[in-house]
Design an enzyme around this catalytic site. Structure first.
Site, PDB file in Angstrom:
ATOM      1  N   HIS A   1       0.840  -1.207   0.000  1.00 55.83           N
ATOM      2  CA  HIS A   1       0.000   0.000   0.000  1.00 55.83           C
ATOM      3  C   HIS A   1       0.874   1.255   0.000  1.00 55.83           C
ATOM      4  O   HIS A   1       0.715   2.150  -0.846  1.00 55.83           O
ATOM      5  CB  HIS A   1      -0.913  -0.010   1.225  1.00 55.83           C
ATOM      6  CG  HIS A   1      -1.845   1.160   1.301  1.00 55.83           C
ATOM      7  ND1 HIS A   1      -3.139   1.118   0.838  1.00 55.83           N
ATOM      8  CD2 HIS A   1      -1.667   2.419   1.791  1.00 55.83           C
ATOM      9  CE1 HIS A   1      -3.720   2.298   1.031  1.00 55.83           C
ATOM     10  NE2 HIS A   1      -2.841   3.098   1.619  1.00 55.83           N
ATOM     11  N   GLU A   2       1.810   1.298   0.942  1.00 54.60           N
ATOM     12  CA  GLU A   2       2.657   2.493   1.045  1.00 54.60           C
ATOM     13  C   GLU A   2       3.584   2.634  -0.157  1.00 54.60           C
ATOM     14  O   GLU A   2       3.973   3.746  -0.524  1.00 54.60           O
ATOM     15  CB  GLU A   2       3.447   2.468   2.353  1.00 54.60           C
ATOM     16  CG  GLU A   2       2.589   2.435   3.611  1.00 54.60           C
ATOM     17  CD  GLU A   2       1.566   3.556   3.693  1.00 54.60           C
ATOM     18  OE1 GLU A   2       1.783   4.619   3.078  1.00 54.60           O
ATOM     19  OE2 GLU A   2       0.525   3.354   4.362  1.00 54.60           O
TER      20      GLU A   2
ATOM     21  N   HIS B   1       1.885   4.807  -2.702  1.00 53.90           N
ATOM     22  CA  HIS B   1       2.059   6.228  -2.386  1.00 53.90           C
ATOM     23  C   HIS B   1       3.454   6.699  -2.770  1.00 53.90           C
ATOM     24  O   HIS B   1       3.637   7.764  -3.365  1.00 53.90           O
ATOM     25  CB  HIS B   1       1.858   6.453  -0.885  1.00 53.90           C
ATOM     26  CG  HIS B   1       0.444   6.422  -0.426  1.00 53.90           C
ATOM     27  ND1 HIS B   1      -0.546   7.199  -0.976  1.00 53.90           N
ATOM     28  CD2 HIS B   1      -0.159   5.693   0.569  1.00 53.90           C
ATOM     29  CE1 HIS B   1      -1.700   6.973  -0.339  1.00 53.90           C
ATOM     30  NE2 HIS B   1      -1.482   6.061   0.595  1.00 53.90           N
TER      31      HIS B   1
ATOM     32  N   GLU C   1      -4.494   7.973  -2.973  1.00 53.14           N
ATOM     33  CA  GLU C   1      -4.949   6.682  -2.449  1.00 53.14           C
ATOM     34  C   GLU C   1      -5.207   5.680  -3.567  1.00 53.14           C
ATOM     35  O   GLU C   1      -5.035   4.468  -3.374  1.00 53.14           O
ATOM     36  CB  GLU C   1      -6.200   6.864  -1.583  1.00 53.14           C
ATOM     37  CG  GLU C   1      -5.955   7.556  -0.258  1.00 53.14           C
ATOM     38  CD  GLU C   1      -4.947   6.834   0.630  1.00 53.14           C
ATOM     39  OE1 GLU C   1      -4.729   5.623   0.453  1.00 53.14           O
ATOM     40  OE2 GLU C   1      -4.375   7.498   1.517  1.00 53.14           O
TER      41      GLU C   1
END
Length: 504
Positions: A268-269, A272, A298
């Site tokens: 997920h990160e 980003h 996101e």
């Protein structure tokens, strides 16, 4: 005598300097969340408050206003990126001017203190000790929303939403989420029933050392294309990414009994981080070089975590890599079983560990709670009870304690009121963007089985990362996918993956 600089170049110098202060603040915030000793919390609050005050005062001057007026009058001579940059400069100036300097400084101080208090309250399951600091943050957020709203012609909550997604309003969110609200409870039930008709996947057994999980996390970051020459991986109580231009910091937490939790967090990160590292170099210190909106940000995280890494193809890469790193020969790490573990639907208490189907329920709950608090319809002291009631409504779960309830997220302590809806907007955008990327290159998905994110990363660089804030969010979606955001694409994706309505 030095000749005065033309208005537009003069503005670029002002905004570049302000961006440098933002970079410094990003690194101080990263340190506060990862390494700072507890005794430094008060000093750090003052440091961040002062930085935000200085950056705000640098922009909000009569000279900046005059330069903007002059540059806009002469904008016919500017190029496409410069015109977009001027538009973003005006937006930033209007927002910064709307909020009094003392309020900006007070908010920064309050959120810094609240974030430190949140860490202790979550650890000790002690909402009562945290509530006064959260109430202070909320009061200042209401004042900020009212001030911005007066300048922009918006309600306080719409003004807070606009700070994360320009142009986003509560009414637009309701329209976008209406279909999801209607189908989600039934979809969760159907998905659970669908998987109950199949043999349960074998669970991962044993203990997985944190050191090994860190090594796997670095390998996965390498695979997606994270640039360690301009970034790093650390540990934090709450997964996040931050830092500065050319210095992107990713932080995750590890659970020795659940290695897939850190895998999901790091992927997920990484989404980003790729967005931050992929923005155009020549515009990094200008408003047009900033990420377009937090829903787009996101979308990049959820595209990597959910769309790509919960795809069956990725499981065929992750299983052998994890087995080698952990030194295990467990059939549970085999492709088919691993994919079923990663796509298992099971209502749970923790948002960041939620599966793809139940995750939107966590967000809709928080969206409803935060707008009620901003409107004054829900008091801070009543938050735990309202949160527990919402979890029963959406997921049929009783919350055993506040640490696994309303204390699990740092967002409200950090002043991110209006942020939560961007997660589900991002999930919707992610489904649409991943679909477009896969259609553009038929080897995009098969390549994931080799741990090769090159095709996907290049498509994202060209269609999202490299455009930064050149386009408005809706225009970016149209340019990348050929149509504006369509919530039905996300719902269709969930039905395909979790109900077997199509191969996915």
């Amino acid at each position: 005598m030095t000749k005065p600089m033309e208005p537009y170049p003069a503005l670029e110098r002002i905004f570049a300097r302000a961006a440098t202060f933002t970079d410094i603040g990003g690194l101080l915030e990263w340190d506060a969340d990862t390494m700072m000793p507890a005794g430094a919390a008060d000093d750090r609050s003052e440091q961040l408050a002062t930085l935000k005050r200085v950056a705000r005062d640098l922009l909000v001057t009569s000279r900046t206003r005059d330069l903007l007026d002059q540059a806009e009058e002469a904008s016919g001579d500017l190029g496409e990126w410069q015109k977009a940059n001027l538009r973003e400069m005006r937006r930033a100036f209007t927002e910064a001017s709307a909020v009094p300097a003392d309020l900006t400084e007070a908010s920064a101080r309050a959120t810094s203190k609240a974030q430190q208090a949140w860490q202790e309250a979550r650890k000790n399951n002690d909402f009562a000790s945290f509530a006064p600091k959260l109430a202070k943050v909320l009061t200042l957020q209401r004042e900020t929303g009212a001030a911005k709203g007066a300048a922009l012609g918006l309600s306080p909550y719409d003004a807070l939403l606009d700070g994360f997604d320009p142009g986003l309003t509560e009414a637009k969110l309701e329209a976008t989420f209406a279909g999801l609200r209607k189908v989600l409870p039934g979809l969760i039930q159907e998905a659970c029933e669908h998987q109950r008709r199949r043999p349960a996947p074998s669970p991962l057994s044993g203990s997985y050392r944190v050191g090994d999980q860190k090594r796997l996390a670095r390998q996965l970051l390498d695979a997606v294309g994270f640039d360690f020459d301009h970034g790093r991986l650390d540990v934090s109580p709450h997964p996040f990414s931050g830092g500065a231009n050319h210095d992107v910091r990713v932080a995750v937490r590890y659970d020795e009994r659940d290695p897939l939790s850190s895998v999901s967090a790091v992927m997920h990160e990484s989404g980003h981080a790729l967005y931050e590292q992929g923005r155009p170099e020549e515009w990094l210190y200008q408003p047009v070089g900033a990420p377009r909106a937090m829903s787009i940000h996101e979308s990049q995280a959820l595209l990597i975590e959910m769309q790509a890494c919960r795809n069956r193809a990725f499981a065929s890469y992750l299983g052998p890599r994890a087995s080698e790193t952990f030194g295990v020969d467990d059939p549970a790490w085999k492709e088919a079983n691993l994919h079923r573990l990663m796509t298992r639907v099971e209502p749970g208490l923790i948002r960041v560990d939620a599966d793809e189907v139940t995750y939107p329920a966590h967000i809709l709950l928080r969206f409803d709670l935060e707008r009620a608090m901003v409107a004054g319809d829900l008091a801070v002291e009543d938050l735990p009870g309202a949160f527990d009631e919402g979890m029963r409504h959406w997921l049929g779960l009783d919350v055993p304690d506040d640490a696994r309830g309303c204390l699990q997220d740092v967002h409200w302590a950090g002043g991110s009121w209006g942020y939560f809806p961007t997660y589900t907007l991002g999930a919707m955008a992610a489904a649409q963007l991943f679909q477009a990327a896969a259609q553009a290159d038929s080897d995009t998905v098969p390549a994931l089985g080799r741990g090769d994110f090159t095709r996907l990363r290049h498509w994202l660089r060209a269609n999202v990362h490299g455009r930064a804030s050149l386009l408005e969010a809706e225009d970016l979606m149209v340019a990348a996918t050929g149509r504006p955001l369509e919530p039905e694409v996300f719902i269709d994706h969930l039905r395909a993956r979790y109900l077997g309505e199509a191969a996915h």
